[in-house]
Design a protein around this motif. Structure first.
Motif, PDB file in Angstrom:
ATOM      1  N   ALA A  22       9.544 -33.778  11.639  1.00 14.08           N
ATOM      2  CA  ALA A  22      10.641 -34.301  12.650  1.00 14.08           C
ATOM      3  C   ALA A  22      10.735 -35.742  12.717  1.00 14.08           C
ATOM      4  O   ALA A  22      11.615 -36.268  13.293  1.00 14.08           O
ATOM      5  CB  ALA A  22      10.553 -33.547  13.994  1.00 14.08           C
ATOM      6  N   LEU A  23       9.790 -36.312  12.231  1.00 20.58           N
ATOM      7  CA  LEU A  23       9.690 -37.727  12.391  1.00 20.58           C
ATOM      8  C   LEU A  23      11.155 -38.478  11.727  1.00 20.58           C
ATOM      9  O   LEU A  23      11.065 -38.167  10.121  1.00 20.58           O
ATOM     10  CB  LEU A  23       8.563 -38.476  11.920  1.00 20.58           C
ATOM     11  N   LEU A  24      12.005 -39.099  12.296  1.00 20.90           N
ATOM     12  CA  LEU A  24      13.156 -39.499  11.670  1.00 20.90           C
ATOM     13  C   LEU A  24      13.938 -38.623  11.117  1.00 20.90           C
ATOM     14  O   LEU A  24      15.000 -38.862  10.229  1.00 20.90           O
ATOM     15  CB  LEU A  24      12.646 -40.773  10.760  1.00 20.90           C
ATOM     16  N   GLY A  25      13.898 -37.487  11.546  1.00 23.99           N
ATOM     17  CA  GLY A  25      14.684 -36.345  11.054  1.00 23.99           C
ATOM     18  C   GLY A  25      15.419 -35.656  12.326  1.00 23.99           C
ATOM     19  O   GLY A  25      16.328 -36.155  12.546  1.00 23.99           O
ATOM     20  N   ARG A  26      14.868 -34.846  12.924  1.00 25.54           N
ATOM     21  CA  ARG A  26      15.421 -34.241  14.232  1.00 25.54           C
ATOM     22  C   ARG A  26      15.250 -35.204  15.447  1.00 25.54           C
ATOM     23  O   ARG A  26      16.070 -35.081  16.485  1.00 25.54           O
ATOM     24  CB  ARG A  26      14.807 -33.016  14.580  1.00 25.54           C
ATOM     25  N   THR A  27      14.336 -36.158  15.032  1.00 29.79           N
ATOM     26  CA  THR A  27      13.846 -37.228  16.234  1.00 29.79           C
ATOM     27  C   THR A  27      13.917 -38.479  15.806  1.00 29.79           C
ATOM     28  O   THR A  27      13.728 -38.923  14.657  1.00 29.79           O
ATOM     29  CB  THR A  27      12.346 -36.634  16.600  1.00 29.79           C
TER      30      THR A  27
END
Length: 329
Positions: A22-27
Motif C-alpha cells: 500500500a505504500l504510495l499506492g492506497r496510502t
C-alpha cells in the motif's frame, strides 16, 4: 516482538513482517512514512515490498526510511511484475483516487480493476531479472537485498535453467542473500518436490480459509527453506466470514467455557489474535506479512503475538475447528 531464524539462512527477523503493497499506492507519502515508523518502533524488522508495489515507488520510500537502519532490517523484494511507466496526469490523480476510496469503500473493486491495468505480470526472463535487481537496489538505496522472490510465478519458471542460474549468480555476488519464489500453494508444492537448488525461500498466501498452505509450510520445514505467509486475513469478505466461524465456535457447547468467554466478542483484536497465531503455529512458517497501514491494525497484530489471550492449547483447538469448517466447505 518475537523473533525467528529464517530457515537455514542464519537471518533473524520479527515473526510479523510489514507488507509494503500500500505504500504510495492506497496510502500517500505522509501516512506511509508514519506507518513504517510505527512498525519499526514496535519491533518489526521484516519489510516485504516488490518492484510493482506503489506503482513502482514503494521500494524508493522504503529505502528512504531504512537508510539509517539498513543493517538492522530484513528487506524482501520481488521481480516478475512490471509497473507501467505512468503519465504525469495519472500520478496527479493518485491522491484523488485515495480520497475516493476513503469516502466510498465500495469503489474499491472499480479502482482495483483500473490499477491492475497498470502492471505487466509474468515477466520472468534473465533480462527482466537483471534490470529489476538493478532498479530495486537503486531505489532501496542498498547494495544487497536479503530476499528476492519471483513474484506470482507460474510453475514453468522451475524449468527455466538460465533464470535459476542467474539467481544463483546474484546470490554468489552478494547482491541477493536468499533467492525464492512467491506463488500459489500448488506451485509451492512443486517447488518442494522438484527443489531447485537456487530457491531457498517460499512466500505464499495463508489464511484460515486456506490452511492447505500450512501443510506446504510443514514440508518446507523439513527442507530448511524460509517460509513467509502473506494475505493472512484474506480480504474484507473473508474477514467477515472468519468472524462468523469464530462466533459459531463460541456458541458451541463442545467448546470449553474459558475459550467461549474469550470469543464472546470477536472484534478486530480478537480476530488478529486468532488468525496470526493459527498461522504462526503452523510448523515451518517463519514470518506472516499482513498489511497494517492503520495504527489500530498494527497494535492488534503486535499484541496478538506479544501477549496473546489464547493458550497454545486453545490455538491448537481453534486450528482444528477452523480446519474442520474448511474441509466441509
Amino acid at each position: 516482538m518475537l523473533t525467528t531464524v529464517l530457515g537455514t539462512t542464519s537471518l533473524t527477523s520479527s515473526v510479523i513482517g510489514f507488507g509494503c503493497s500500500a505504500l504510495l499506492g492506497r496510502t500517500g507519502r505522509k501516512d506511509s512514512l508514519r506507518a513504517l515508523a510505527a512498525a519499526w518502533d514496535a519491533g518489526i524488522t521484516f519489510y516485504d515490498t516488490a518492484r510493482s508495489y506503489g506503482y513502482g515507488e514503494s521500494e524508493a520510500l522504503l529505502g528512504e526510511f531504512l537508510r539509517t537502519r539498513r543493517d538492522q532490517a530484513i528487506i524482501s523484494t520481488k521481480f516478475g511484475i512490471l509497473p507501467a511507466r505512468q503519465q504525469l496526469w495519472k500520478r496527479a490523480a493518485k491522491p484523488v483516487a485515495r480520497a475516493l476510496l476513503s469516502l466510498a469503500p465500495s469503489s474499491r473493486n472499480m479502482l482495483r480493476k483500473q490499477v491492475a491495468g497498470q502492471f505487466t505480470p509474468n515477466q520472468f526472463t534473465v533480462g527482466v531479472l537483471e534490470q529489476s535487481i538493478h532498479e530495486s537496489l537503486r531505489k532501496l538505496k542498498t547494495d544487497y537485498v536479503d530476499f528476492l522472490f519471483m513474484h506470482d510465478a507460474p510453475a514453468s519458471v522451475l524449468h527455466q535453467d538460465e533464470l535459476l542460474a542467474k539467481l544463483d549468480q546474484l546470490v554468489a555476488s552478494g547482491k541477493v542473500r536468499v533467492a525464492g519464489i512467491s506463488a500459489a500453494p500448488e506451485v509451492i508444492g512443486l517447488v518442494l518436490r522438484e527443489h531447485p537448488k537456487a530457491l531457498r525461500a517460499l512466500q505464499f498466501p495463508c489464511n484460515v480459509f486456506d490452511l492447505s498452505t500450512a501443510d506446504v509450510a510443514a514440508a518446507a520445514k523439513g527442507s530448511g527453506l524460509a517460509a513467509v505467509a502473506n494475505h493472512p486475513f484474506g480480504g474484507v469478505t473473508r474477514v467477515e466470514q472468519s468472524r462468523a466461524i469464530l462466533k459459531n465456535i463460541a456458541s458451541s457447547s463442545s467448546t470449553p467455557a474459558e475459550l467461549r468467554a474469550k470469543l464472546e466478542t470477536v472484534d478486530d483484536a480478537v480476530l488478529a489474535d486468532v488468525v496470526l497465531n493459527i498461522i504462526l503455529s503452523s510448523p515451518g512458517i517463519h514470518v506472516v506479512v499482513p498489511a497494517m497501514m492503520k495504527p489500530s491494525h498494527l497494535n492488534n497484530n503486535v499484541n496478538a503475538v506479544a501477549k496473546s489471550r489464547f493458550t497454545s492449547d486453545e490455538i491448537r483447538l481453534l486450528y482444528q475447528h477452523v480446519a474442520a469448517v474448511e474441509s466441509v466447505a
